[in-house]
Design a protein around this motif. Structure first.
Motif, PDB file in Angstrom:
ATOM      1  N   UNK A   1      -3.588   3.443   6.262  1.00 33.63           N
ATOM      2  CA  UNK A   1      -3.721   4.883   5.616  1.00 33.63           C
ATOM      3  C   UNK A   1      -2.233   5.493   4.955  1.00 33.63           C
ATOM      4  N   UNK A   2      -2.221   6.052   3.933  1.00 36.26           N
ATOM      5  CA  UNK A   2      -1.288   6.667   3.633  1.00 36.26           C
ATOM      6  C   UNK A   2      -1.222   8.285   3.127  1.00 36.26           C
ATOM      7  N   UNK A   3      -0.222   9.098   3.671  1.00 39.62           N
ATOM      8  CA  UNK A   3       0.040  10.623   3.189  1.00 39.62           C
ATOM      9  C   UNK A   3       0.807  10.576   2.018  1.00 39.62           C
ATOM     10  N   UNK A   4       0.278  10.528   0.705  1.00 35.73           N
ATOM     11  CA  UNK A   4       1.129  11.133  -0.160  1.00 35.73           C
ATOM     12  C   UNK A   4       1.386  12.542  -0.513  1.00 35.73           C
ATOM     13  N   UNK A   5       2.785  12.620  -1.225  1.00 36.44           N
ATOM     14  CA  UNK A   5       2.821  14.036  -1.545  1.00 36.44           C
ATOM     15  C   UNK A   5       3.373  13.767  -2.867  1.00 36.44           C
ATOM     16  N   UNK A   6       2.476  14.601  -3.932  1.00 38.64           N
ATOM     17  CA  UNK A   6       2.853  14.730  -5.352  1.00 38.64           C
ATOM     18  C   UNK A   6       4.070  15.368  -5.650  1.00 38.64           C
ATOM     19  N   UNK A   7       4.468  15.321  -7.034  1.00 39.33           N
ATOM     20  CA  UNK A   7       5.553  16.052  -7.423  1.00 39.33           C
ATOM     21  C   UNK A   7       5.243  17.653  -7.313  1.00 39.33           C
ATOM     22  N   UNK A   8       4.208  18.124  -7.134  1.00 42.35           N
ATOM     23  CA  UNK A   8       3.985  19.473  -6.788  1.00 42.35           C
ATOM     24  C   UNK A   8       3.888  19.934  -5.495  1.00 42.35           C
ATOM     25  N   UNK A   9       4.208  18.944  -4.588  1.00 40.18           N
ATOM     26  CA  UNK A   9       4.067  19.340  -3.134  1.00 40.18           C
ATOM     27  C   UNK A   9       2.936  19.282  -2.458  1.00 40.18           C
ATOM     28  N   UNK A  10       1.488  18.830  -3.243  1.00 40.23           N
ATOM     29  CA  UNK A  10       0.431  18.730  -2.926  1.00 40.23           C
ATOM     30  C   UNK A  10       0.025  17.198  -2.105  1.00 40.23           C
ATOM     31  N   UNK A  11      -0.865  17.443  -1.041  1.00 33.71           N
ATOM     32  CA  UNK A  11      -0.946  16.306  -0.185  1.00 33.71           C
ATOM     33  C   UNK A  11      -2.300  15.233  -0.530  1.00 33.71           C
TER      34      UNK A  11
ATOM     35  N   UNK B   1       0.903  -1.267   0.024  1.00 34.17           N
ATOM     36  CA  UNK B   1       0.018   0.020   0.050  1.00 34.17           C
ATOM     37  C   UNK B   1       0.796   1.293   0.091  1.00 34.17           C
ATOM     38  N   UNK B   2       1.987   1.235   0.435  1.00 33.39           N
ATOM     39  CA  UNK B   2       3.297   2.441   0.642  1.00 33.39           C
ATOM     40  C   UNK B   2       4.136   2.456  -0.503  1.00 33.39           C
ATOM     41  N   UNK B   3       3.930   1.594  -1.665  1.00 33.77           N
ATOM     42  CA  UNK B   3       4.759   1.485  -2.535  1.00 33.77           C
ATOM     43  C   UNK B   3       4.958   2.151  -3.747  1.00 33.77           C
ATOM     44  N   UNK B   4       3.900   3.127  -3.848  1.00 34.37           N
ATOM     45  CA  UNK B   4       3.772   4.058  -4.992  1.00 34.37           C
ATOM     46  C   UNK B   4       4.947   4.676  -5.363  1.00 34.37           C
TER      47      UNK B   4
ATOM     48  N   UNK C   1       6.621  10.275  -2.447  1.00 32.56           N
ATOM     49  CA  UNK C   1       6.729  10.185  -1.084  1.00 32.56           C
ATOM     50  C   UNK C   1       5.428   9.694  -0.511  1.00 32.56           C
ATOM     51  N   UNK C   2       5.446   8.513   0.111  1.00 28.61           N
ATOM     52  CA  UNK C   2       4.052   7.994   0.968  1.00 28.61           C
ATOM     53  C   UNK C   2       4.726   7.795   2.376  1.00 28.61           C
ATOM     54  N   UNK C   3       3.714   8.192   3.441  1.00 28.08           N
ATOM     55  CA  UNK C   3       4.043   8.009   4.646  1.00 28.08           C
ATOM     56  C   UNK C   3       2.923   7.485   5.179  1.00 28.08           C
ATOM     57  N   UNK C   4       3.292   6.368   6.212  1.00 25.24           N
ATOM     58  CA  UNK C   4       2.331   5.443   6.605  1.00 25.24           C
ATOM     59  C   UNK C   4       1.555   6.244   7.743  1.00 25.24           C
TER      60      UNK C   4
END
Length: 148
Positions: free
Chosen positions: A45-55, A24-27, A36-39
């Protein structure tokens, strides 16, 4: 409710593909758009940060290693939809043990955009994601084929 589904065949066995994408955190391992994927919530659940810095915050809703799929809901994201639920699944390709079909689908309620606009957005995200997966798989060292 709107929906979309994209699938792609990649040159690796279903098990190899699942080992790459099934966590689940392998993106970040295969999707450059998500570095970035933070457990959170003990891994559910995962908190992802995209290339633009959006969560983007997502929660797993179903998981099966045996059936090679997981489903998740978006809790918070910069997308114009609500009620988002998606599934990422790896299928065997009959007669081709060194190939896998990956299917990514989702359903959601557009918020401030038309069904067609929301569907086009996620169709593009899924297509680009599966293109990145294919590139990642192709860049890996070749493994010898062993008949079962």
């Amino acid at each position: 409710m709107a929906s979309t589904s994209v699938s792609r065949t990649v040159p690796a066995s279903p098990e190899e593909v699942w080992n790459l994408i099934g966590g689940f955190h392998a993106l970040p391992d295969w999707l450059p758009y998500i570095p970035e994927s933070v457990s959170e919530q003990g891994g559910g659940a995962r908190r992802l940060t995209n290339a633009d810095g959006e969560v983007i915050v997502e929660q797993m809703t179903a998981y099966s290693r045996q059936e090679r799929f997981y489903s998740y809901a978006i809790l918070r994201a910069p997308f114009p939809v609500t009620g988002y639920l998606s599934t990422l699944r790896v299928h065997a390709v009959p007669g081709r043990p060194e190939e896998a079909e990956v299917q990514w689908d989702g359903r959601f309620v557009p918020d401030g955009v038309s069904d067609e606009e929301a569907e086009a957005l996620f169709t593009g995200i899924y297509r680009d994601g599966l293109d990145a997966l294919d590139a990642t798989v192709r860049a890996r060292p070749a493994r010898p084929f062993h008949a079962p």
